[in-house]
Design an enzyme around this catalytic site. Structure first.
Site, PDB file in Angstrom:
ATOM      1  N   GLU A  24       0.816  -1.214   0.000  1.00 39.28           N
ATOM      2  CA  GLU A  24       0.000   0.000   0.000  1.00 39.28           C
ATOM      3  C   GLU A  24       0.852   1.268   0.000  1.00 39.28           C
ATOM      4  O   GLU A  24       0.397   2.346   0.363  1.00 39.28           O
ATOM      5  CB  GLU A  24      -0.935  -0.003   1.210  1.00 39.28           C
ATOM      6  CG  GLU A  24      -1.912  -1.163   1.228  1.00 39.28           C
ATOM      7  CD  GLU A  24      -2.789  -1.156   2.453  1.00 39.28           C
ATOM      8  OE1 GLU A  24      -3.693  -0.321   2.532  1.00 39.28           O
ATOM      9  OE2 GLU A  24      -2.557  -1.993   3.346  1.00 39.28           O
ATOM     10  N   SER A 153      -6.576  -2.392   1.780  1.00 36.18           N
ATOM     11  CA  SER A 153      -6.950  -1.786   0.500  1.00 36.18           C
ATOM     12  C   SER A 153      -7.498  -2.799  -0.497  1.00 36.18           C
ATOM     13  O   SER A 153      -7.338  -2.653  -1.702  1.00 36.18           O
ATOM     14  CB  SER A 153      -5.756  -1.036  -0.125  1.00 36.18           C
ATOM     15  OG  SER A 153      -5.429   0.086   0.635  1.00 36.18           O
ATOM     16  N   TYR A 219      -9.917   3.665  -5.116  1.00 35.47           N
ATOM     17  CA  TYR A 219      -8.966   4.759  -5.305  1.00 35.47           C
ATOM     18  C   TYR A 219      -9.086   5.489  -6.640  1.00 35.47           C
ATOM     19  O   TYR A 219      -8.235   6.302  -6.966  1.00 35.47           O
ATOM     20  CB  TYR A 219      -7.539   4.228  -5.120  1.00 35.47           C
ATOM     21  CG  TYR A 219      -7.290   3.762  -3.703  1.00 35.47           C
ATOM     22  CD1 TYR A 219      -7.295   4.664  -2.646  1.00 35.47           C
ATOM     23  CD2 TYR A 219      -7.091   2.419  -3.416  1.00 35.47           C
ATOM     24  CE1 TYR A 219      -7.096   4.252  -1.346  1.00 35.47           C
ATOM     25  CE2 TYR A 219      -6.880   1.985  -2.111  1.00 35.47           C
ATOM     26  CZ  TYR A 219      -6.884   2.908  -1.086  1.00 35.47           C
ATOM     27  OH  TYR A 219      -6.687   2.494   0.206  1.00 35.47           O
ATOM     28  N   ARG A 258     -11.198   3.082  11.507  1.00 37.75           N
ATOM     29  CA  ARG A 258     -12.390   2.919  10.672  1.00 37.75           C
ATOM     30  C   ARG A 258     -12.815   1.458  10.710  1.00 37.75           C
ATOM     31  O   ARG A 258     -11.984   0.561  10.571  1.00 37.75           O
ATOM     32  CB  ARG A 258     -12.103   3.332   9.230  1.00 37.75           C
ATOM     33  CG  ARG A 258     -13.351   3.713   8.437  1.00 37.75           C
ATOM     34  CD  ARG A 258     -13.092   3.885   6.970  1.00 37.75           C
ATOM     35  NE  ARG A 258     -12.848   2.602   6.335  1.00 37.75           N
ATOM     36  CZ  ARG A 258     -11.713   2.272   5.732  1.00 37.75           C
ATOM     37  NH1 ARG A 258     -10.705   3.115   5.691  1.00 37.75           N
ATOM     38  NH2 ARG A 258     -11.580   1.080   5.175  1.00 37.75           N
ATOM     39  N   ASP A 260     -15.383  -1.441   9.139  1.00 40.18           N
ATOM     40  CA  ASP A 260     -16.197  -1.761   7.971  1.00 40.18           C
ATOM     41  C   ASP A 260     -17.254  -2.808   8.320  1.00 40.18           C
ATOM     42  O   ASP A 260     -16.974  -3.766   9.048  1.00 40.18           O
ATOM     43  CB  ASP A 260     -15.312  -2.285   6.842  1.00 40.18           C
ATOM     44  CG  ASP A 260     -14.294  -1.250   6.375  1.00 40.18           C
ATOM     45  OD1 ASP A 260     -14.561  -0.044   6.552  1.00 40.18           O
ATOM     46  OD2 ASP A 260     -13.247  -1.645   5.828  1.00 40.18           O
ATOM     47  N   GLU A 272     -13.907  -5.727   9.332  1.00 41.28           N
ATOM     48  CA  GLU A 272     -12.534  -5.508   9.774  1.00 41.28           C
ATOM     49  C   GLU A 272     -12.404  -4.128  10.403  1.00 41.28           C
ATOM     50  O   GLU A 272     -13.285  -3.280  10.273  1.00 41.28           O
ATOM     51  CB  GLU A 272     -11.538  -5.663   8.627  1.00 41.28           C
ATOM     52  CG  GLU A 272     -11.703  -4.660   7.504  1.00 41.28           C
ATOM     53  CD  GLU A 272     -10.673  -4.881   6.399  1.00 41.28           C
ATOM     54  OE1 GLU A 272      -9.548  -4.385   6.544  1.00 41.28           O
ATOM     55  OE2 GLU A 272     -11.005  -5.551   5.405  1.00 41.28           O
ATOM     56  N   ASN A 274      -9.660  -0.890  10.698  1.00 45.63           N
ATOM     57  CA  ASN A 274      -8.468  -0.253  10.136  1.00 45.63           C
ATOM     58  C   ASN A 274      -7.934   0.764  11.132  1.00 45.63           C
ATOM     59  O   ASN A 274      -8.650   1.714  11.488  1.00 45.63           O
ATOM     60  CB  ASN A 274      -8.821   0.455   8.827  1.00 45.63           C
ATOM     61  CG  ASN A 274      -9.448  -0.481   7.804  1.00 45.63           C
ATOM     62  OD1 ASN A 274      -8.744  -1.129   7.055  1.00 45.63           O
ATOM     63  ND2 ASN A 274     -10.769  -0.564   7.804  1.00 45.63           N
ATOM     64  N   GLY A 278      -7.118   5.719   5.456  1.00 42.16           N
ATOM     65  CA  GLY A 278      -6.573   6.581   4.420  1.00 42.16           C
ATOM     66  C   GLY A 278      -7.008   8.027   4.580  1.00 42.16           C
ATOM     67  O   GLY A 278      -8.071   8.327   5.126  1.00 42.16           O
TER      68      GLY A 278
END
Length: 311
Positions: A24, A153, A219, A258, A260, A272, A274, A278
């Protein structure tokens, strides 16, 4: 804990750690550059350091006081850089060593979530040396999601709708990480909840034009629609926000994170967590913060002022 005020922090030399050694890297360069610019515009003494094998040497040579971690994936989001900073006694942003090392591992995260009775899709996993054929015998239902356990990602992720696709997905994921997660496919709505300083921000519903939120959809501007706040039932909305905060507390996350989710009818599942979300122009944490009235500079500053040790 740092305990630095804004005025004290502005006297410190801050390194924004970006780039790094993971798959990443390119996203981290974008995240780090955005955060660096915000800090410099706010008057902080911030410099960029590309976190390679000589990171400890660079930190010493540049006499860094504080580290703002903008690294994604391995060697940055997995507890290793956090451990190095602890040894060097340099306060840093985000989650500590343990929370980082657990959250980066999707299998370990799901085990923790289950132990604390937080809903997550059913799963199995393959470790180096395990029999793939034995996994096939256990996983008789399709479709399944196959992921490297310690990548982010959506790198290396596959939706397996056949035995052949499952075998291919495992091979693809195993090439990135010897530990492979095989997870029940939840056909529903994709949601994400950013958590800042222990508080849930507005929920975002993710609607990729191609039907799957892969690396390209994540992205590439215009490839995904973001519904903010997510148009879901108010009671369900609140329960998902509470579950996001609980997931972060369970893992011991700090600063910004974050979480999900997938929502099917009124049942939601945590996918998951994070620990270093980002911060690019298409990233979800800044979108949620803006909806809550927090501009990008204030968001970056909030993350910075939480920097500390012994997390």
């Amino acid at each position: 804990m740092s305990g630095f005020s804004k005025e004290e922090m502005k006297q410190k030399k801050i390194a924004v750690l970006l780039g790094g050694l993971s798959a990443e890297r390119e996203i981290s360069l974008k995240t780090g550059t955005a955060c660096l610019n915000a800090l410099q515009q706010l008057g902080y003494q911030a410099v960029a350091i590309d976190a390679g094998h000589d990171l400890a040497q660079q930190l010493r040579e540049q006499q860094i006081d504080i580290a703002f971690i903008a690294l994604h994936g391995r060697f940055g989001e997995d507890g290793r850089v956090q451990g190095l900073l602890e040894m060097l006694e340099i306060p840093y942003t985000g989650s500590g060593v343990m929370a980082s090392s657990v959250a980066i591992d999707k299998v370990a995260t799901k085990k923790m979530l289950l132990y604390h009775e937080l809903p997550t899709p059913g799963f199995d996993f393959v470790r180096p040396g395990d029999s793939t054929e034995a996994l096939f015998e256990r996983c008789k239902h399709l479709p399944l999601i196959v992921k490297p356990s310690r990548e982010g990602s959506t790198i290396g992720i596959t939706i397996a709708r056949s035995r052949e696709a499952l075998r291919h997905g495992i091979d693809t994921a195993a090439a990135l990480d010897g530990n492979v997660l095989v997870e029940d496919f939840i056909d529903g709505i994709e949601l994400t909840v950013s958590v800042l300083s222990g508080q849930a921000l507005p929920i975002i519903q993710i609607v990729p034009k191609g039907g799957f939120y892969d690396f390209h959809a994540k992205y590439t501007a215009g490839e995904t629609e973001y519904l903010l706040p997510a148009p879901i039932d108010a009671d369900c909305y609140l329960r998902i926000q509470q579950a996001a905060v609980s997931a972060c507390e369970t893992l011991g996350c700090r600063g910004a994170a974050r979480v999900d989710f997938m929502l099917r009818e009124r049942e939601f599942y945590c996918i998951e967590v994070n620990t270093i979300p980002g911060m690019t122009e298409t990233s979800l944490l800044p979108k949620a913060a803006a909806e809550a009235g927090i501009d990008f500079q204030h968001l970056v500053e909030t993350i910075l002022l939480d920097a500390g040790l012994d997390k």
